[in-house]
Design a protein around this motif. Structure first.
Motif, short mmCIF file in Angstrom:
data_model
loop_
_atom_site.label_atom_id
_atom_site.label_comp_id
_atom_site.label_asym_id
_atom_site.label_seq_id
_atom_site.Cartn_x
_atom_site.Cartn_y
_atom_site.Cartn_z
N GLN A 37 -21.71 -40.74 16.44
CA GLN A 37 -22.56 -39.70 17.00
C GLN A 37 -22.26 -38.36 16.33
O GLN A 37 -21.15 -38.12 15.84
CB GLN A 37 -22.31 -39.58 18.51
N PRO A 38 -23.25 -37.47 16.30
CA PRO A 38 -22.98 -36.13 15.79
C PRO A 38 -21.91 -35.43 16.63
O PRO A 38 -21.74 -35.73 17.81
CB PRO A 38 -24.33 -35.42 15.93
N VAL A 39 -21.21 -34.53 16.00
CA VAL A 39 -20.13 -33.79 16.66
C VAL A 39 -20.59 -32.35 16.87
O VAL A 39 -21.07 -31.69 15.94
CB VAL A 39 -18.85 -33.81 15.80
N PHE A 40 -20.45 -31.87 18.11
CA PHE A 40 -20.80 -30.48 18.42
C PHE A 40 -19.82 -29.54 17.74
O PHE A 40 -18.60 -29.72 17.82
CB PHE A 40 -20.77 -30.26 19.93
N VAL A 41 -20.35 -28.50 17.06
CA VAL A 41 -19.50 -27.48 16.43
C VAL A 41 -19.56 -26.18 17.23
O VAL A 41 -18.56 -25.68 17.70
CB VAL A 41 -19.91 -27.24 14.97
N LYS A 42 -20.78 -25.65 17.42
CA LYS A 42 -20.91 -24.43 18.20
C LYS A 42 -22.38 -24.10 18.41
O LYS A 42 -23.26 -24.63 17.73
CB LYS A 42 -20.23 -23.25 17.51
N HIS A 43 -22.63 -23.22 19.38
CA HIS A 43 -23.96 -22.67 19.58
C HIS A 43 -24.14 -21.43 18.72
O HIS A 43 -23.18 -20.71 18.44
CB HIS A 43 -24.19 -22.30 21.04
N MET A 44 -25.37 -21.19 18.28
CA MET A 44 -25.69 -20.01 17.50
C MET A 44 -26.99 -19.40 18.02
O MET A 44 -27.82 -20.10 18.60
CB MET A 44 -25.85 -20.37 16.02
N PRO A 45 -27.18 -18.10 17.85
CA PRO A 45 -28.42 -17.48 18.32
C PRO A 45 -29.57 -17.70 17.35
O PRO A 45 -29.37 -17.88 16.15
CB PRO A 45 -28.06 -15.99 18.38
N ASP A 46 -30.79 -17.70 17.89
CA ASP A 46 -31.97 -17.52 17.04
C ASP A 46 -32.35 -16.04 17.15
O ASP A 46 -31.50 -15.21 17.47
CB ASP A 46 -33.10 -18.46 17.44
N ALA A 47 -33.61 -15.68 16.92
CA ALA A 47 -34.00 -14.27 17.01
C ALA A 47 -33.88 -13.74 18.42
O ALA A 47 -33.79 -12.54 18.63
CB ALA A 47 -35.43 -14.09 16.50
N GLY A 48 -33.88 -14.65 19.42
CA GLY A 48 -33.68 -14.23 20.80
C GLY A 48 -34.94 -13.83 21.52
O GLY A 48 -34.89 -13.45 22.69
N THR A 49 -36.08 -13.89 20.83
CA THR A 49 -37.37 -13.54 21.46
C THR A 49 -38.30 -14.75 21.49
O THR A 49 -38.75 -15.14 22.55
CB THR A 49 -38.03 -12.39 20.69
N GLU A 50 -38.57 -15.32 20.34
CA GLU A 50 -39.35 -16.55 20.25
C GLU A 50 -38.52 -17.59 19.49
O GLU A 50 -37.81 -17.25 18.55
CB GLU A 50 -40.67 -16.31 19.52
N PRO A 51 -38.61 -18.86 19.88
CA PRO A 51 -37.80 -19.88 19.20
C PRO A 51 -38.23 -20.05 17.75
O PRO A 51 -39.36 -19.76 17.37
CB PRO A 51 -38.06 -21.14 20.02
N SER A 52 -37.28 -20.54 16.95
CA SER A 52 -37.54 -20.72 15.53
C SER A 52 -38.16 -22.09 15.28
O SER A 52 -37.65 -23.11 15.73
CB SER A 52 -36.24 -20.59 14.73
N SER A 53 -39.23 -22.11 14.51
CA SER A 53 -39.89 -23.36 14.14
C SER A 53 -39.43 -23.86 12.78
O SER A 53 -39.97 -24.82 12.25
CB SER A 53 -41.41 -23.18 14.13
N GLY A 54 -38.43 -23.20 12.20
CA GLY A 54 -37.90 -23.65 10.92
C GLY A 54 -36.59 -22.97 10.60
O GLY A 54 -36.40 -21.80 10.94
N PHE A 55 -35.66 -23.70 9.99
CA PHE A 55 -34.40 -23.15 9.49
C PHE A 55 -34.20 -23.63 8.06
O PHE A 55 -34.57 -24.75 7.70
CB PHE A 55 -33.21 -23.61 10.33
N ALA A 56 -33.57 -22.79 7.24
CA ALA A 56 -33.21 -23.19 5.87
C ALA A 56 -32.02 -22.37 5.42
O ALA A 56 -31.99 -21.14 5.61
CB ALA A 56 -34.39 -22.97 4.92
N TYR A 57 -31.03 -23.03 4.84
CA TYR A 57 -29.88 -22.34 4.26
C TYR A 57 -30.19 -21.94 2.82
O TYR A 57 -30.94 -22.61 2.11
CB TYR A 57 -28.65 -23.24 4.28
N MET A 58 -29.58 -20.82 2.40
CA MET A 58 -29.77 -20.32 1.03
C MET A 58 -28.45 -19.81 0.49
O MET A 58 -27.77 -19.02 1.15
CB MET A 58 -30.79 -19.18 1.01
N ALA A 59 -28.08 -20.22 -0.70
CA ALA A 59 -26.93 -19.65 -1.39
C ALA A 59 -27.43 -18.57 -2.34
O ALA A 59 -28.33 -18.80 -3.15
CB ALA A 59 -26.19 -20.74 -2.17
N LEU A 60 -26.87 -17.37 -2.21
CA LEU A 60 -27.24 -16.25 -3.07
C LEU A 60 -25.96 -15.58 -3.56
O LEU A 60 -25.17 -15.10 -2.74
CB LEU A 60 -28.11 -15.25 -2.30
N ASP A 61 -25.76 -15.57 -4.87
CA ASP A 61 -24.55 -15.01 -5.46
C ASP A 61 -23.29 -15.63 -4.85
O ASP A 61 -22.27 -14.95 -4.64
CB ASP A 61 -24.51 -13.49 -5.28
N GLY A 62 -23.37 -16.91 -4.52
CA GLY A 62 -22.23 -17.61 -3.98
C GLY A 62 -22.03 -17.44 -2.49
O GLY A 62 -21.09 -18.01 -1.91
#
Length: 790
Positions: A200-225
């Motif tokens: 099963q997946p392991v819980f790591v932690k909760h994180m906030p979204d924008a806090g007003t409307e839920p996010s319909s998409g997430f994406a990670y980006m590496a920039l300058d490391g």
């Protein structure tokens, strides 16, 4: 579609891409927009492959239960090139039936050389509820996990989005049902890991979204490391966040192509671009958005042209006495070369006595904050020489423009380069404003800031990077203080015996939070500006404050309820809002931070201030000037005596933080003998300078012709465009309710648009032709019945 079938999808010309064609794209600008394959009509998720032997590939999850596989074109013209449909992959099925009935969110990775997809499944129907995370490889055995289990703290809340990076799985969900406000703004995503040896997946932690409307998409980006996180705010905006904590950094409007703009879910980063879907009739679309090039450039929008009028009146406590000199001081708004985002038309500047006083003398003054000639302040002064005291009035006028503005600050690019500030001193103390000699108070304050951030996000507070130092202080103030409420007769905390006024000094303002919350932690914008500037200077980061004014909205001037600032209407302006600029180094320079807190819900000052959402922080920390039509009058480093207001206690004025003893205003009456004079009265207002008249409509309704004429100073904004919208008229109040946008980005001088009104009717309507970026400028047609058009 059979495997191996290739279809080339050419780029559409998008609204934002067209705007960027003649200049380098800024962050958030769509460089290309692609119409997807005909069967790809409901985008539910995006993922990008930059790691497999088949890379690059863009994966698009469709609501029909398929993953469409596209190849972005290679070469120097990739941003304006093509997508090639390579394949269509089915989602897992058993006995011919889909196992993922309601897919949303998509992530891709390689695991020991095997392609692995992650997809969410959520069904909220009573009796058939499912909350699942699926992992599968094409042709392999899929596995799923029940995310409604208590260990994930999601419950049966709707699952919406997925993000993945190097084992980090981020699941976005709708946290709007959390009854506790603090819980809501801290939770909108849950981070998991799913080791292959774990069932099963392991819980790591909760994180906030924008806090007003839920996010319909997430994406990670590496920039300058460095790793960043992208998310959405409903269907209106895209925001960037710090990846480890989810702290929102900045946002921009969701890209939109003409005739589309319907909701679609998912985000992906790859090929140095952010991929953003857009719903449309028929096949959906996907934008390739710049987030890695031209990073220093801010957004600057259309001009808002106005004629500014300021006035001052002063009255003696008693007429006829020898009142000494009287000065009326007016700050000229800053120009474009000094500040950007606004400008003045110097040839239109006038200032004079309007009371017929024989002892009046007019002149210009200049001063350089912190010795900074590039931020020189110009001030018009009407001086009344020694004479018997009487009422004096004066007036200042000038044509100005303001523009919407946005900054896009990646914190890792902030540096300590102060070469541009050579010869200035934005670290100097001012006992009236900051009193940096009170080391104990500042050190204890900064220690409280560090502890607050550590408790809230589980990470140490970075007080070395100028962005994070200012952000941490701003966030602490907004989470710890309340804004005053004149309606409840609750003003900013003061202690006049200690020369502690509602606006200053900073060390006495920050004392307020050196105890458990006890309803003394009430502070207005002027107080927060000296708190932030003082704290930054104390730790060696250049800081200054801005003095501004803002025209009030239509509720203060719109007599005919058409939403337009007509020729016979004048908009009053606020008499001052103060916030800070912090020096963020060679890339970003002076950048705005506003720590002004909120008024409590229901004006109830008893509860401890709640935590604020990330949306609020990213709008007030390095985002810009917050309001598009805000006018900057002052750049302050130390106290400007010409704008200082002598203290004169008055019970009523104290309620609205208006007794003086501080410096908050953009215009001010000053006295040689202040005890002989009442506090000065000031007024700021603006008038429009561009109008649209004679808005007329002729049939037939399916091919109606709308015409208009221009009046005023349109030549001052040659790049202006206008749009046409349809508004239903409320039969009882006459108020206008926007119904549809009919035409966009028209040249004002064309004076004509052809529109189709055949789908509307049954009510009275008015058509508005409005200047883009300035909705108070334009003209309206008379009320019409669409059925009557012939």
């Amino acid at each position: 579609m059979k495997k191996g079938t290739w279809i080339v999808l050419t780029a559409l010309l998008c609204v934002t891409a067209a705007a960027a064609a003649s200049k380098p794209p800024i962050v958030g600008e769509s460089e290309a927009c692609y119409r997807l394959a005909a069967e790809n009509g409901e985008v539910r998720g995006l993922a990008y492959d930059e790691v497999s032997p088949k890379a690059p590939r863009l994966f698009v999850l469709d609501g029909a239960g398929k993953i469409f596989v596209y190849k972005p074109s290679d070469g120097p013209k990739a941003a304006a090139g093509e997508l090639t449909l390579l394949d269509v992959l089915p989602l897992p099925a058993r006995d011919g039936k889909p196992e993922i009935e309601s897919p949303r969110g998509l992530a891709f990775t390689l695991d020991n050389g095997s392609e692995v997809f992650y997809v969410l499944n959520w069904i909220g129907t009573a009796g058939a509820k499912k909350s699942q995370l699926w992992r599968f490889s094409p042709g392999g055995k899929p596995v799923s996990a029940d995310l409604s289990r208590y260990s994930y703290n999601i419950g049966e809340r709707e699952l919406l989005s997925l993000g993945y990076d190097n084992g980090k799985i981020l699941v976005g969900f709708d946290g709007s049902s959390f009854k506790d406000r603090n819980l809501r703004v801290q939770r909108g995503a849950v981070r998991l890991s799913w080791p292959r040896e774990s069932g099963q997946p392991v819980f790591v932690k909760h994180m906030p979204d924008a806090g007003t409307e839920p996010s319909s998409g997430f994406a990670y980006m590496a920039l300058d490391g460095l790793l960043y996180l992208w998310g959405t705010v409903g269907n209106e905006a895209i925001y960037c966040a710090e990846a480890e904590t989810g702290r929102g950094l900045f946002h921009f409007g969701r890209p939109r192509s003409s005739g589309a703009g319907l909701p679609a879910s998912g985000l992906a980063f790859g090929g140095d671009s952010l991929w953003v879907p857009e719903g449309a009739p028929g096949p959906d679309r996907v934008h390739r958005v710049n987030v890695t090039k031209n990073l220093d450039a801010p957004y600057e929008g259309p001009h808002i042209l106005r004629h500014l009028i300021m006035s001052i009146s002063t009255e003696p406590e008693k007429e006829g006495v020898a009142g000494g000199k009287v000065m009326h001081n007016y700050s000229r708004p800053y120009g474009y070369l000094q500040l950007g985002r606004q400008d003045v038309e110097a040839g239109t500047e006038t200032f004079s006595d309007t009371s017929g006083a024989a002892n009046a003398k007019a002149r210009m003054l200049t001063m350089d904050p912190a010795g900074d000639t590039s931020s020189r302040q110009y001030m018009a002064q009407i001086e009344y020489a020694e004479a018997p005291a009487r009422r004096y009035t004066s007036r200042y006028e000038i044509d100005i423009w303001m523009a919407p503005g946005r900054n896009f600050v990646y914190p890792h690019r902030v540096n300590k380069d102060v070469r541009a500030l050579k010869g200035t001193d934005y670290l100097a103390d001012d006992p009236d404003l900051y009193d940096l000699s009170d080391r104990k108070t500042y050190e204890e304050f900064l220690d409280r800031v560090r502890k607050h951030i550590q408790r809230k996000y589980g990470v140490p507070a970075d007080m070395d990077n100028a962005y994070w130092a200012a952000r941490n202080v701003v966030e602490y103030i907004q989470d710890t203080y309340y804004y005053p409420s004149p309606a409840k007769r609750i003003s900013a905390a003061v202690d006049y015996d200690r020369h502690h006024y509602d606006a200053n000094p900073g060390n006495l303002k920050i004392e307020l939070s050196n105890r458990p919350y006890d309803k003394t932690q009430i502070i207005a914008c002027s107080g927060t500006s000296v708190m932030v500037a003082g704290a930054m200077r104390f730790i060696g980061i250049p800081a200054r404050w801005l003095g501004t004014g803002t025209p009030q909205g239509p509720g203060a001037w719109d007599a005919n309820r058409n939403g337009l600032l007509d020729e016979n209407e004048t908009a009053p302006c606020s008499n001052g809002h103060r916030y800070d600029q912090i020096w963020l180094g060679s890339h970003y320079g002076w950048t705005c931070f506003d720590a002004t807190p909120t008024v409590p819900d229901d004006l109830d000052f008893d509860p401890v201030p709640p935590l604020q959402p990330q949306w609020r922080y990213m709008n007030r920390a390095a985002g810009g000037h917050l309001k598009d039509d805000r006018i900057v009058f002052n750049v302050g480093s130390t106290l400007i005596r010409e704008l200082y207001r002598d203290f004169e206690y008055d019970e009523e004025l104290a309620v609205i933080n208006n007794c003086g003893g501080d410096q908050r205003y953009n215009l001010q009456g000053r006295f040689e003998k202040p005890e002989l004079w009442k506090l000065a009265e000031q007024d700021i207002e603006v008038k429009n300078v561009c109008f649209i008249t004679d808005v007329c409509l002729t049939g037939p309704k399916d091919n109606a012709v709308l015409t208009w004429k221009l009046k005023g100073a349109w030549e001052k904004d040659p790049g202006a465009t206008v749009s046409v919208s349809l508004h239903a008229v409320d039969a009882k109040t006459g108020a206008l309710e926007r119904t549809a946008l009919l035409a966009e980005k028209l040249i004002p001088s064309s004076g004509r648009a052809v529109i189709d009104l055949s789908s509307f009717g049954g009510r009275e309507y008015r058509l508005l032709v409005r200047k883009d970026g300035d909705p108070a400028t334009g003209g309206a047609s008379a009320a019409i019945k669409i059925e009557a058009l012939r």
